[in-house]
Write a protein that holds these residues in place. Structure first.
Motif, mmCIF file in Angstrom:
data_model
loop_
_atom_site.group_PDB
_atom_site.id
_atom_site.type_symbol
_atom_site.label_atom_id
_atom_site.label_comp_id
_atom_site.label_asym_id
_atom_site.label_seq_id
_atom_site.Cartn_x
_atom_site.Cartn_y
_atom_site.Cartn_z
ATOM 1 N N HIS A 296 0.882 -1.173 0.000
ATOM 2 C CA HIS A 296 0.000 0.000 0.000
ATOM 3 C C HIS A 296 0.923 1.227 0.000
ATOM 4 C CE1 HIS A 296 -3.023 -2.919 1.462
ATOM 5 N NE2 HIS A 296 -2.004 -3.368 2.153
ATOM 6 N N TYR B 5 -0.537 1.500 7.570
ATOM 7 C CA TYR B 5 -0.519 1.179 6.138
ATOM 8 C C TYR B 5 0.277 -0.077 5.869
ATOM 9 C CZ TYR B 5 -2.199 5.946 5.682
ATOM 10 O OH TYR B 5 -2.915 7.091 5.798
ATOM 11 N N SER B 6 0.776 -0.718 6.921
ATOM 12 C CA SER B 6 1.521 -1.963 6.800
ATOM 13 C C SER B 6 2.708 -1.800 5.851
ATOM 14 C CB SER B 6 0.585 -3.076 6.312
ATOM 15 O OG SER B 6 1.136 -4.314 6.599
ATOM 16 N N GLY C 156 -6.985 2.056 8.907
ATOM 17 C CA GLY C 156 -5.987 1.403 8.066
ATOM 18 C C GLY C 156 -6.519 0.232 7.271
ATOM 19 N N THR C 157 -5.733 -0.837 7.207
ATOM 20 C CA THR C 157 -6.060 -1.969 6.340
ATOM 21 C C THR C 157 -7.117 -2.895 6.928
ATOM 22 O OG1 THR C 157 -4.161 -3.082 7.319
ATOM 23 C CG2 THR C 157 -3.831 -2.054 5.166
ATOM 24 N N THR D 132 -3.811 -6.874 9.824
ATOM 25 C CA THR D 132 -3.966 -7.798 8.708
ATOM 26 C C THR D 132 -2.637 -8.460 8.398
ATOM 27 O OG1 THR D 132 -3.442 -6.006 7.219
ATOM 28 C CG2 THR D 132 -5.760 -6.432 7.600
ATOM 29 N N TYR E 248 -9.577 -8.949 -4.523
ATOM 30 C CA TYR E 248 -8.512 -9.083 -3.528
ATOM 31 C C TYR E 248 -8.690 -10.361 -2.722
ATOM 32 C CZ TYR E 248 -6.975 -4.246 -4.126
ATOM 33 O OH TYR E 248 -6.482 -3.078 -4.616
ATOM 34 N N THR F 285 -6.622 -10.599 0.140
ATOM 35 C CA THR F 285 -5.720 -10.236 1.231
ATOM 36 C C THR F 285 -6.422 -10.392 2.586
ATOM 37 O OG1 THR F 285 -6.464 -7.977 1.032
ATOM 38 C CG2 THR F 285 -4.485 -8.567 -0.175
ATOM 39 N N GLY G 37 -7.139 -8.291 4.804
ATOM 40 C CA GLY G 37 -8.144 -7.277 5.086
ATOM 41 C C GLY G 37 -9.483 -7.572 4.439
#
Lengths: 123, 578
Positions: free
Chosen positions: B324, B338-339, B458-459, B474, B524, B526, B528
């Motif tokens: 990200h 934002y990892s 955030g995520t 996540t 996605y 992922t 999240g």
């Protein structure tokens, strides 16, 4: 003299014999009963074990959920419907006094008489 | 001597003693002696008996019980103790199950008997039964393991020559729900896996039920929600854990696919595999929780500092990028929210490899978990611990741990910084818990705020269960391929959360193996998008059972306790892309 004491002894011996027999009989009977009870208790415990297993089987969460969906109107509680006791507004006075004051004739606690706003306005 | 009536006068006055002479006298003497001896012996015997009678009936002896004692114990012994959940619901028990056998000698009419028996046990073959009933043998099994109802029905038929024999059988009433935890016992009641194997001798000797920390209601919720995610995203498996953060009791633990321990013949190896404890995985970004906690706790950075994450890091043949990407300077809260891989790597490099290794060791990531199951995976950690490892471990690659270790680690980070080993047994509430301090309380509080930030802005926004203050992270890891390197399409998507995060009570971990993106997740796959929604639903459904009441998230004291100030670099405006 001899004969009288002899009779007495004989009588005593017979009495002792009869009572011994009766006691023994009674003991035997009670022992049988005890054994029967023991067997019964064990059989009951085994049955309870089976019923416990069945209870657990019937209480599988997926089955309960399914049954509730099929048979009941109630749905999972909304998070707004959940709260704890201390989240409720405080009582006006001591709960004991209120309960006493509001207790109806047959011991049922009636709803509070004074609403919060009136009390606040009077102050 | 003879008695005859005589007049007194007629009787001659006798001499003082009678005197016998010769053999007569001898015989009399002998008789007297014998009588005396016999009399003495009898008198003695009677004395002894009398003494004994008095002794037995009057005097007490120490070893004599004062009350009649029962013979034997009065509890029904099954040969293997039960296993129950934390609320006492039966998970495994041993029952005496009747099996039906026939003695063909006493069967009068095989054809009629077979027809009769088939009215209550229709699954038996007619011809087969007739063959068995007309056999020459004296013993032949007809059907093993009847239910009590079937037994009653067969008994009611009154067919001569049919008998029952009781056999003990291990029953798992909850079926697949706790399959991986309880495990199973094979023939002869020998534990083969799970708790059944770990506590085998204890279960065999004891009669008190073994109480686990599992709650089947939460277990069911976890299983159902994970199955929903597998179905929705076409995953090959999933694992989930709900853990009490303060005692490290495992309240629920699921590995999918699972199996029904009652059906011994239908268990595949894949279903037997416990993904939650035996599988070790590179967890990906969820490890940034530990990385950030480590950097904050060692003091190499603070919540107000940050790192430049504008350029990818190149080392050897690798390039470390952000998923990200923001391409700018990021503060520590932003790196977490934002990892950012780049930021995490720089944070880890500031701490250094040795301290990182020591920190991972303290969290228990370098040895197998202490959970009471034989299926425990040994983590895969690098050796030697090179700088490249320090860099990859900062974002959860290059070290593989089992999900139970991850959950345990997160619990120790958020509970105030004390680590207790994970357990499947219900802890006594009065038991003093001794734990090992991993991070300071101050760092723990900072981590709670950061976890909340991820879910709020955030995520992890998909995990925001309203009112329950979920805070989490996540993780999306690429699974290692066969020939080294990583597979871009085979993901391991996870979400680990704590709730309510202002005063954490439970940690929830959801992990889906190889999910594929779909329309609802905009393609996605992922953490999240796949795992976070599951965590949200798990929290919403489980919280009422776990006695967690929802709160007003906008209440000022809660806002204050979870507030994070995101520092900005000079000249740049706050990003409005939260």
């Amino acid at each position: 003299m001899m004969r009288r004491s002899m009779t007495l002894w004989l009588l005593l011996a017979t009495c002792a014999g009869i009572s011994l027999f009766l006691i023994k009989h009674e003991v035997q009977e009670r022992e049988d009963r005890l054994n029967a009870l023991h067997r019964e208790i064990l059989a009951d415990q085994e049955a309870i074990q089976v019923l416990n297993a069945e209870w657990s089987y019937l209480n599988r969460p997926d089955r309960l959920e399914h049954l509730i969906r099929e048979l009941s109107e109630s749905r999972a509680a909304n998070q707004l419907q959940l709260t704890s006791l201390d989240m409720l507004p405080q009582l006006l006075s001591e709960p004991d006094d209120l309960a006493l004051a509001n207790r109806g004739g047959n011991g049922i606690i009636l709803p509070m008489i004074r609403p919060v706003s009136i009390k606040a306005g009077a102050q | 001597m003879t008695h005859t009536r005589l007049n007194a006068a007629d009787i001659p006055v006798p001499e003082k003693t009678l005197k016998f002479e010769g053999s007569g006298k001898q015989a009399l003497e002998q008789g007297r002696t014998r009588l005396l001896i016999a009399g003495t012996v009898f008198a003695l015997a009677f004395c002894v008996i009398a003494a004994r009678v008095i002794d037995v009936s009057v005097f007490e002896r120490a070893e004599e019980p004062r009350l009649a004692e029962e013979r034997g114990t009065l509890t029904h012994k099954t040969g293997r103790a039960d296993i129950v959940d934390r609320n006492g619901m039966l998970l495994a028990t041993t029952l005496n199950v009747p099996s039906l056998y026939a003695d063909p000698k006493y069967i009068m009419d095989p054809i009629e008997s077979a027809a009769k028996l088939r009215t209550v046990l229709p699954e038996l073959g007619h011809a087969d039964l007739i063959a068995k009933f007309s056999d020459k043998k004296r013993f032949t099994w007809i059907k093993r393991n009847l239910t009590p109802r079937q037994q009653y029905a067969v008994n009611k038929l009154g067919i001569p020559g049919l008998y029952f024999q009781n056999e003990s059988k291990r029953i798992y009433p909850q079926g697949p729900l706790t399959a991986h935890i309880v495990g199973r016992a094979g023939f002869d009641d020998v534990g083969l896996s799970g708790i059944e194997k770990n506590f085998d001798s204890m279960l065999r000797d004891g009669s008190d039920p073994l109480r686990l920390s599992i709650d089947i209601r939460i277990q069911h919720i976890l299983r159902e929600e994970l199955q929903t995610q597998i179905d929705a995203f076409d995953g090959i498996g999933a694992a989930g854990i709900v853990m009490d953060v303060n005692s490290s009791e495992i309240v629920a633990m699921i590995s999918l696919p699972d199996f029904d321990p009652n059906r011994r013949d239908q268990i595949s190896d894949d279903a037997m595999f416990n993904r939650a404890t035996l599988g070790v995985y590179e967890m990906g970004s969820t490890f940034k929780i530990f990385n950030t906690a480590m950097a904050l706790d060692y003091g190499t950075t603070t919540m107000r500092n940050g790192y430049d994450a504008s350029k990818p890091i190149r080392i050897a043949r690798f390039t470390i990028n952000d998923d990200h990407a923001k391409n700018r300077w990021l503060s520590v809260p932003e790196i977490f929210m934002y990892s950012s891989n780049i930021g995490s790597v720089k944070m880890a490099l500031d701490v250094g490899g040795d301290r990182q290794k020591a920190f991972m060791k303290r969290l228990g990531f370098l040895e197998a978990s202490a959970v009471e199951l034989p299926e425990r995976g040994r983590p895969l950690a690098p050796s030697p611990w090179r700088p490249i490892n320090t860099m990859t471990i900062s974002f959860g690659h290059g070290i593989a741990v089992s999900p139970i270790q991850l959950a345990n680690g997160v619990a120790s980070i958020v509970n105030g910084g004390v680590r207790h080993p994970a357990t499947l047994l219900r802890r006594d509430t009065t038991e003093m818990l001794v734990g090992e301090r991993v991070i300071s309380e101050k760092t723990s509080i900072a981590m709670r705020r950061l976890l909340r930030l991820v879910v709020e802005k955030g995520t992890g926004r998909n995990a925001n269960a309203k009112g329950y203050l979920v805070g989490g992270k996540t993780g999306t890891a690429e699974k290692p391929g066969r020939g080294g390197g990583y597979q871009r399409k085979a993901l391991l998507s996870s979400f680990v959360a704590a709730f309510p995060v202002n005063d954490p009570r439970y940690v929830v971990l959801a992990m889906v193996d190889e999910p594929k993106g779909n329309k609802s997740s905009y393609g996605y796959a992922t953490g999240g998008w796949v795992a976070a929604p599951a965590v949200k639903r798990i929290v919403e459904r489980a919280a009422p059972f776990l006695n967690v009441t929802p709160v007003d998230e906008e209440a000022p004291e809660i806002r204050r306790s979870l507030m994070v100030k995101i520092p900005q670099t000079k000249g740049k405006k706050a990003l409005a892309s939260f």
